[in-house]
Design an enzyme around this catalytic site. Structure first.
Site, mmCIF file in Angstrom:
data_model
loop_
_atom_site.group_PDB
_atom_site.id
_atom_site.type_symbol
_atom_site.label_atom_id
_atom_site.label_comp_id
_atom_site.label_asym_id
_atom_site.label_seq_id
_atom_site.Cartn_x
_atom_site.Cartn_y
_atom_site.Cartn_z
ATOM 1 N N MET A 11 29.627 -23.923 -22.432
ATOM 2 C CA MET A 11 28.726 -24.380 -22.910
ATOM 3 C C MET A 11 27.582 -25.015 -22.203
ATOM 4 S SD MET A 11 28.768 -26.698 -26.610
ATOM 5 C CE MET A 11 29.477 -25.800 -27.499
ATOM 6 N N TYR B 81 37.173 -21.468 -17.625
ATOM 7 C CA TYR B 81 37.966 -21.347 -18.814
ATOM 8 C C TYR B 81 38.920 -20.143 -18.472
ATOM 9 C CZ TYR B 81 35.926 -25.044 -21.614
ATOM 10 O OH TYR B 81 35.490 -26.216 -21.972
ATOM 11 N N LYS C 120 4.084 -16.752 -30.929
ATOM 12 C CA LYS C 120 5.107 -17.170 -31.546
ATOM 13 C C LYS C 120 6.447 -17.720 -30.822
ATOM 14 C CE LYS C 120 6.284 -12.274 -31.929
ATOM 15 N NZ LYS C 120 6.244 -11.217 -32.890
HETATM 16 C C1 LIG Z 1 5.521 -10.210 -31.881
HETATM 17 C C2 LIG Z 1 4.298 -9.500 -32.372
HETATM 18 C C3 LIG Z 1 3.365 -8.972 -31.361
HETATM 19 C C4 LIG Z 1 3.612 -9.126 -30.320
HETATM 20 O O1 LIG Z 1 4.190 -7.998 -29.439
HETATM 21 P P1 LIG Z 1 4.826 -8.049 -27.967
HETATM 22 O O2 LIG Z 1 5.127 -6.717 -27.751
HETATM 23 O O3 LIG Z 1 5.444 -9.383 -27.606
HETATM 24 O O4 LIG Z 1 3.434 -8.237 -27.256
HETATM 25 C C5 LIG Z 1 2.473 -8.313 -32.046
HETATM 26 N N1 LIG Z 1 2.251 -8.136 -33.342
HETATM 27 C C6 LIG Z 1 3.144 -8.534 -34.440
HETATM 28 C C7 LIG Z 1 3.146 -8.323 -35.697
HETATM 29 C C8 LIG Z 1 4.247 -9.258 -33.631
HETATM 30 O O5 LIG Z 1 5.207 -9.442 -34.505
#
Ligand SMILES: *Cc1c(COP(=O)(O)O)cnc(C)c1O
Length: 379
Positions: free
Chosen positions: A321, A273, A46
């Site tokens: 930035m 800045y 993800k």
């Molecule tokens: C993000 C996530 C993981 C992975 O977690 P890590 O600590 O990055 O390994 C596993 N299960 C669910 C439901 C997640 O949302």
């Protein structure tokens, strides 16, 4: 009519700010994980593979032995399918709801964490899906952040059974999530492990067979075998982050940026800045074209630095930035010299863990916060 003369663009010899993903490090991290579990490994990619490129990390992890992939949405999973990844993919969270038709068509599994959500999915599947949607029942095992609360498991499993009998869904998994993600503490995990067992029994008792059970993320995987069940879901660990800080994993990326400007300045020169930093001696200042829009944390301590030609030099003044300023002392580096903002570590190169410490955050936010101007490459 006057026309403004514009010089033709000059071809720049600088390599632009680039995040290089190190596939071999991802593979080495999967090997470290494999050495610690007999369960199937799901590579969670993800947030664009924790900023490292979802397809890149997924391919490296699968080649190294991960059997499943995980993302937050069917759309993200479809991109992995389009890149040729054929292993099972589970999606959860569903920021736009579940598209049952797309899930069935791309053979992507969906986690369902409430009676309402399952009801909507069943209605959709009845009218659009060409085949049964593969479902994982997501039970709340102590997180209160998604997942079906204990009091509604019976209702959820009963509805799932009716949906399976009608061939709209097939229950293939049951999942929970550990609230403890950054500490080795099996005793603290025990209630979630017990909850997971109970959830699995409830699913079996509802006549839904013996689906794959999964609970642990990176921390549980590396620190507590009791959490492993049939599969472990590892995200951070793939890119070298062990939230429990018990295993030395391999940093899987390198962020470099070219020096674009260098100046010799006298003592007493304000930098950036509000002149938040004033040079205390005659020195050289170099500008790197990365700033908070690119993910450099604006709030970072005086220790923050980058590596140039094997030495560490401090970031001085406020992070802008689009740029940061480096104090290189007696050294004067020409424009085009490459600086390493972070890398896998060793020598003078800072790591994402160093940046997290300097910014008072966790390394996850450093790698997932990199902006779209940073070029991506793969090694
Ligand atoms: C993000 C996530 C993981 C992975 O977690 P890590 O600590 O990055 O390994 C596993 N299960 C669910 C439901 C997640 O949302």
């Amino acid at each position: 009519m006057n026309r403004v003369q514009v010089a033709p663009p000059r071809r720049s010899g600088f390599r632009p700010p680039t995040l290089q993903t190190l596939s071999e490090a991802v593979a080495a991290n999967v090997a470290e994980i494999k050495a610690r579990t007999r369960s199937t490994i799901m590579a969670v990619v993800k947030a664009d593979g924790y900023g490292h490129g979802a397809v890149t990390v997924a391919k490296a992890a699968v080649a190294a032995g991960a059997g499943w992939l995980g993302t937050t949405s069917v759309a993200e999973a479809s991109a992995l399918r389009a890149a040729g990844l054929a292993v099972p993919i589970l999606t959860w969270l569903h920021p736009c709801g579940i598209d049952a038709e797309a899930a069935a068509a791309t053979r992507v599994d969906v986690a369902v964490g409430s009676v309402d959500e399952l009801g909507v999915l069943l209605a959709q599947a009845a009218s659009t899906a060409a085949s049964a949607v593969r479902v994982h029942l997501h039970m709340d095992t102590g997180m209160s952040r998604g997942g079906c609360p204990r009091g509604q498991w019976d209702e959820l499993t009963a509805l799932a059974r009716r949906g399976q009998q009608a061939r709209r869904i097939r229950v293939v998994g049951v999942m929970g999530h550990l609230p403890l993600a950054d500490r080795a503490d099996p005793a603290a995990n025990a209630p979630a492990v017990a909850g997971m067992r109970e959830a699995w029994q409830a699913v079996r008792a509802a006549g839904l067979g013996s689906p794959l059970a999964h609970l642990a993320a990176t921390s549980g995987t590396l620190t507590d075998r009791a959490t492993h069940f049939g599969m472990v879901r590892v995200g951070a660990g793939l890119v070298g982050i062990d939230p429990s800080e018990t295993v030395e994993l391999h940093g899987a990326s390198r962020l470099t940026a070219p020096i674009v400007h260098t100046a010799a300045v006298p003592a007493g020169t304000p930098v950036g800045y509000a002149g938040a930093y004033v040079t205390d001696r005659a020195t050289h200042l170099s500008v790197l074209p990365v700033g908070y829009a690119d993910g450099i944390p604006r709030e970072c301590s005086r220790q923050a630095g980058v590596e140039i030609r094997g030495r560490r030099f401090p970031v001085v003044g406020r992070v802008s930035m689009d740029q940061i300023v480096i104090d290189t002392g007696a050294e004067s580096f020409p424009a085009g010299t490459s600086a390493t903002v972070f890398g896998p570590g060793g020598g003078a190169t800072p790591t994402i863990h160093d940046w997290a410490r300097w910014a008072g955050t966790i390394p996850h936010t450093i790698v997932t916060g990199l902006g779209p101007r940073v070029k991506r490459s793969v090694a």
